[in-house]
Design a protein around this motif. Sequence first.
Motif, PDB file in Angstrom:
ATOM      1  N   ILE A  53       0.858  -1.174   0.000  1.00  0.00           N
ATOM      2  CA  ILE A  53       0.000   0.000   0.000  1.00  0.00           C
ATOM      3  C   ILE A  53       0.897   1.228   0.000  1.00  0.00           C
ATOM      4  N   ARG A  54       0.597   2.123  -0.922  1.00  0.00           N
ATOM      5  CA  ARG A  54       1.407   3.335  -1.052  1.00  0.00           C
ATOM      6  C   ARG A  54       0.490   4.504  -1.378  1.00  0.00           C
ATOM      7  N   PRO A  55       1.011   5.736  -1.207  1.00  0.00           N
ATOM      8  CA  PRO A  55       0.209   6.902  -1.586  1.00  0.00           C
ATOM      9  C   PRO A  55      -0.060   6.929  -3.092  1.00  0.00           C
ATOM     10  N   PHE A  56      -1.194   7.443  -3.438  1.00  0.00           N
ATOM     11  CA  PHE A  56      -1.620   7.647  -4.817  1.00  0.00           C
ATOM     12  C   PHE A  56      -0.698   8.652  -5.499  1.00  0.00           C
ATOM     13  N   ASP A  57      -0.300   8.356  -6.724  1.00  0.00           N
ATOM     14  CA  ASP A  57       0.512   9.250  -7.543  1.00  0.00           C
ATOM     15  C   ASP A  57      -0.378   9.726  -8.694  1.00  0.00           C
ATOM     16  N   ARG A  58      -0.776  10.982  -8.652  1.00  0.00           N
ATOM     17  CA  ARG A  58      -1.726  11.509  -9.637  1.00  0.00           C
ATOM     18  C   ARG A  58      -1.234  11.346 -11.077  1.00  0.00           C
ATOM     19  N   GLN A  59       0.056  11.481 -11.280  1.00  0.00           N
ATOM     20  CA  GLN A  59       0.598  11.403 -12.636  1.00  0.00           C
ATOM     21  C   GLN A  59       0.452  10.008 -13.240  1.00  0.00           C
ATOM     22  N   ARG A  60       0.760   8.992 -12.449  1.00  0.00           N
ATOM     23  CA  ARG A  60       0.772   7.650 -13.037  1.00  0.00           C
ATOM     24  C   ARG A  60      -0.405   6.761 -12.660  1.00  0.00           C
ATOM     25  N   ASP A  61      -1.186   7.127 -11.631  1.00  0.00           N
ATOM     26  CA  ASP A  61      -2.220   6.224 -11.116  1.00  0.00           C
ATOM     27  C   ASP A  61      -3.643   6.592 -11.509  1.00  0.00           C
ATOM     28  N   THR A  62      -3.874   7.809 -11.964  1.00  0.00           N
ATOM     29  CA  THR A  62      -5.240   8.305 -12.154  1.00  0.00           C
ATOM     30  C   THR A  62      -6.072   7.425 -13.079  1.00  0.00           C
ATOM     31  N   GLU A  63      -5.564   7.073 -14.233  1.00  0.00           N
ATOM     32  CA  GLU A  63      -6.374   6.308 -15.195  1.00  0.00           C
ATOM     33  C   GLU A  63      -6.748   4.938 -14.647  1.00  0.00           C
ATOM     34  N   ARG A  64      -5.808   4.258 -14.021  1.00  0.00           N
ATOM     35  CA  ARG A  64      -6.097   2.927 -13.464  1.00  0.00           C
ATOM     36  C   ARG A  64      -7.105   3.027 -12.317  1.00  0.00           C
ATOM     37  N   VAL A  65      -6.953   4.026 -11.457  1.00  0.00           N
ATOM     38  CA  VAL A  65      -7.880   4.201 -10.342  1.00  0.00           C
ATOM     39  C   VAL A  65      -9.289   4.476 -10.879  1.00  0.00           C
ATOM     40  N   LEU A  66      -9.414   5.327 -11.877  1.00  0.00           N
ATOM     41  CA  LEU A  66     -10.732   5.608 -12.462  1.00  0.00           C
ATOM     42  C   LEU A  66     -11.333   4.358 -13.112  1.00  0.00           C
ATOM     43  N   GLU A  67     -10.500   3.569 -13.744  1.00  0.00           N
ATOM     44  CA  GLU A  67     -10.960   2.322 -14.358  1.00  0.00           C
ATOM     45  C   GLU A  67     -11.520   1.374 -13.282  1.00  0.00           C
ATOM     46  N   ILE A  68     -10.791   1.229 -12.190  1.00  0.00           N
ATOM     47  CA  ILE A  68     -11.257   0.371 -11.087  1.00  0.00           C
ATOM     48  C   ILE A  68     -12.537   0.940 -10.491  1.00  0.00           C
ATOM     49  N   TRP A  69     -12.579   2.255 -10.293  1.00  0.00           N
ATOM     50  CA  TRP A  69     -13.764   2.896  -9.727  1.00  0.00           C
ATOM     51  C   TRP A  69     -14.999   2.610 -10.589  1.00  0.00           C
ATOM     52  N   LEU A  70     -14.895   2.846 -11.891  1.00  0.00           N
ATOM     53  CA  LEU A  70     -16.049   2.669 -12.772  1.00  0.00           C
ATOM     54  C   LEU A  70     -16.487   1.208 -12.827  1.00  0.00           C
ATOM     55  N   GLN A  71     -15.562   0.305 -13.059  1.00  0.00           N
ATOM     56  CA  GLN A  71     -15.953  -1.092 -13.199  1.00  0.00           C
ATOM     57  C   GLN A  71     -16.513  -1.647 -11.892  1.00  0.00           C
ATOM     58  N   SER A  72     -15.946  -1.253 -10.771  1.00  0.00           N
ATOM     59  CA  SER A  72     -16.447  -1.716  -9.474  1.00  0.00           C
ATOM     60  C   SER A  72     -17.866  -1.226  -9.229  1.00  0.00           C
ATOM     61  N   ASN A  73     -18.132   0.031  -9.572  1.00  0.00           N
ATOM     62  CA  ASN A  73     -19.487   0.550  -9.404  1.00  0.00           C
ATOM     63  C   ASN A  73     -20.473  -0.146 -10.325  1.00  0.00           C
ATOM     64  N   LEU A  74     -20.079  -0.392 -11.548  1.00  0.00           N
ATOM     65  CA  LEU A  74     -20.949  -1.110 -12.473  1.00  0.00           C
ATOM     66  C   LEU A  74     -21.225  -2.530 -11.973  1.00  0.00           C
ATOM     67  N   ASP A  75     -20.195  -3.192 -11.442  1.00  0.00           N
ATOM     68  CA  ASP A  75     -20.346  -4.563 -10.941  1.00  0.00           C
ATOM     69  C   ASP A  75     -21.241  -4.636  -9.701  1.00  0.00           C
ATOM     70  N   ALA A  76     -21.036  -3.723  -8.773  1.00  0.00           N
ATOM     71  CA  ALA A  76     -21.701  -3.815  -7.468  1.00  0.00           C
ATOM     72  C   ALA A  76     -23.061  -3.133  -7.414  1.00  0.00           C
TER      73      ALA A  76
END
Length: 144
Positions: free
Chosen positions: A2-25
Amino acid sequence: MIRPFDRQRDTERVLEIWLQSNLDAHAFVPADYWRAMAVPVREQLLRAELWVDEDGGVIRGFAGMMGGYLAGLFVAAPFRSAGIGRDLLTHIKARRPAFTLQVYQQNRGAVRFYLREGLTVAAAGTDAETGQPELTMRWGSLTP
């Protein structure tokens, strides 16, 4: 890890997980609602304190705090039920003596998870945006 979020490199993956998780749940909420929320969520990432779970360069999940509010805890589908959500929640608990969150009542898996992890139901209500019943849950004591 577990590490702090890096806006430069993590944003797209985090948004992808957010969207798919919401659609799934949340099949009980129209999918277009979640897709429309992607832009405001991207903006909220700039104001939130986020932590990601990463293994071998792959972000498997994340949790985001906005002050004393757990704004989200999401794990990518291939990694669910592997302890990642628990690890992220434990990480947040170690840094916050108290916080609240909101979860849809119909998301029974998430409700069970939070109860199992020691959170309590503080209130029941309705999400103004979706009209769905939700619970406000709490960790720790919110009064000094």
